[in-house]
Design an enzyme around this catalytic site. Structure first.
Site: not given
Length: 464
Positions: A39, A41, A114, A184, A318, A443
């Site tokens: 998932g 950060i 990796g 942020i 994201a 509405h």
């Protein structure tokens, strides 16, 4: 001997895990390498847990505004540890969900770091020890980014925080300084302000939320100030001085230097790409200001190596990473996807009031040579917003005066982050003012403000 796959994805955030799922859907044998939490950060330390925190601050604000709705309550209080615990629980639940998705889609997950290890090869290590060697014709780098560190304002985990410490404090600070007013910084400033802290928001540019339309930035600044937040724009932090349990920032603004002391300081001054120790040395992958350079389909300069998400260029969002993942994988599979138009990517900031936008600002549209028609509609003219007790807001739309093309849309107010997708769809479909005017909005809804803003751009507004 290396284990063979069709595609290896390095990084399990919203770009990486979506790339892995789509590759598997297209019949490719897929591996995903993640060194920390599935998932990434966003899910574990960004988008999702921050929204859980902001929801708590919204509730706290509502509880202190009960009188306007005819209610009363005594001794309103909160358990800050439980607020933080719920946020972490939400992140944990969704990270487990990604793990389930990997299993469901038959993606092989390698727990470790990796690194490119030559053409078509990735080495995986954990705590410095080899875990596996993987071979694949296609390698997608989705290693993400981390908080930028400013010299002299290095986070220490106690007095100077990044987003991680800001999400997991052991106690509620009584006062904070937030440096940086992008999404942020503004979200953390709004959260702590609405939880009762004294808040100073510092921005080096001449206005807060500087990437947003100037009118929207001014609207938010006025709202923040009304709520009791202190704003310092055009301001630079010259240095910080740490006390036993507080921090003092030396700030220059408007030719004057002042010192502000608070319990904690949050540094929210941008991000840098995670380009280190992923094996880029000796490859043809180009890095520009800590971000990997790609074409519209994720190709780097190295054959068979691709990059997506926050590792690459802006906007660092994201949903942009996830869509890049789809485009990249489908291009690899020969599906001929459309290249991404970054102007069709909505941006959302979940402060109070919320901010959302897509496309060009009015100023940028004019800079590019467009003759524009601009519509505006305030929430005070909307029945649903008034009934909700949330009449503070504005929708602004920018059209090309000659063609009717929707160049940009900018919104501030309650739940505008849920409404902006309407304008996002309109831009994707290349709608003009004619289609938007002829769309029937239900509405009473706050979304009617979107319709009225379009009408206003053409002198046809009804309710104001």
């Amino acid at each position: 001997m290396a284990e063979n796959f069709d595609i290896v994805v390095v990084g399990g955030g919203p770009g990486g895990y979506v790339a892995a799922i789509r590759a598997s859907q297209l019949g490719m044998k897929t591996a995903l390498v993640e060194r920390e939490n599935l998932g990434g950060i966003c899910l574990n330390w960004g988008c999702i847990p921050t929204k859980a925190l902001l929801r708590a601050s919204e509730i706290n604000h509502l509880l202190h505004s009960l009188d306007q709705y005819g209610f009363a309550a005594d001794n309103i209080r909160f358990d800050f540890a439980k607020v933080i615990k719920r946020s972490r629980g939400v992140a944990g639940q969704l990270s487990g969900g990604v793990k389930h998705l990997m299993k469901k889609n038959k993606v092989t997950v390698f727990d470790g770091h990796g690194k490119l290890a030559g053409p078509g090869k990735v080495s995986v290590s954990k705590d410095g020890k080899p875990v596996a060697d993987i071979a694949a014709k296609h390698i997608i780098l989705a290693t993400g980014a981390r908080a930028r560190v400013i010299p002299g304002m290095e986070p220490d985990g106690k007095l100077i925080w990044t987003y991680r410490e800001a999400m997991t404090p052991t106690a509620m600070p009584k006062s904070l300084i937030v440096v940086g007013s992008g999404a942020i910084g503004s979200e953390f400033a709004s959260f702590y302000l609405n939880m009762g802290a004294q808040l100073t928001l510092v921005e080096v540019m001449d206005r807060i939320l500087p990437v947003e339309d100037a009118e929207i930035s001014a609207f938010v600044a006025k709202s923040f100030t009304k709520q009791g937040m202190k704003l310092l724009t055009g301001a630079r932090v010259q240095g910080v001085r740490k006390g036993a349990d507080n921090v003092t920032a030396i700030i220059e603004a408007g030719g004057k230097v002042q010192e502000i002391t608070a319990d904690r300081l949050i540094s929210a001054v941008g991000i840098v790409g995670n380009v280190e120790d992923i094996g880029l040395e000796g490859t043809k992958v180009k890095v520009d200001r800590t971000h990997v350079v790609t074409d519209a389909f994720g190709n780097t300069g190295e054959p068979g190596v691709y990059a997506i998400g926050d590792l690459t260029g802006p906007p660092w969002l994201a949903h942009k990473a996830s869509h890049e993942a789809i485009i990249c994988v489908e291009a690899i599979a020969g599906k001929h996807p459309h290249a991404m138009d970054v102007l069709n990517i909505p941006g959302c900031t979940y402060c109070r009031p919320q901010v959302a936008s897509v496309g060009l600002t009015e100023a940028r549209a004019k800079e590019l040579g467009h003759e524009v028609r601009v519509g505006r509609f305030p929430f005070i003219g909307n029945g649903k917003a008034i009934a909700m007790g949330e009449p503070e807001g504005l929708v602004k739309t920018v059209f090309d005066a000659k063609t009717g093309e929707l160049l940009g849309a900018h919104m501030v107010g309650p739940e505008v982050t849920e409404m902006i997708q309407g304008y996002g769809i309109a831009r994707t479909l290349e709608s003009t003012e004619a289609e938007l005017m002829h769309t029937v909005f239900p509405h009473p809804t706050v979304s009617e403000t979107m319709h009225e803003s379009v009408l206003d751009a053409y002198g046809r507004v009804i309710h104001i």
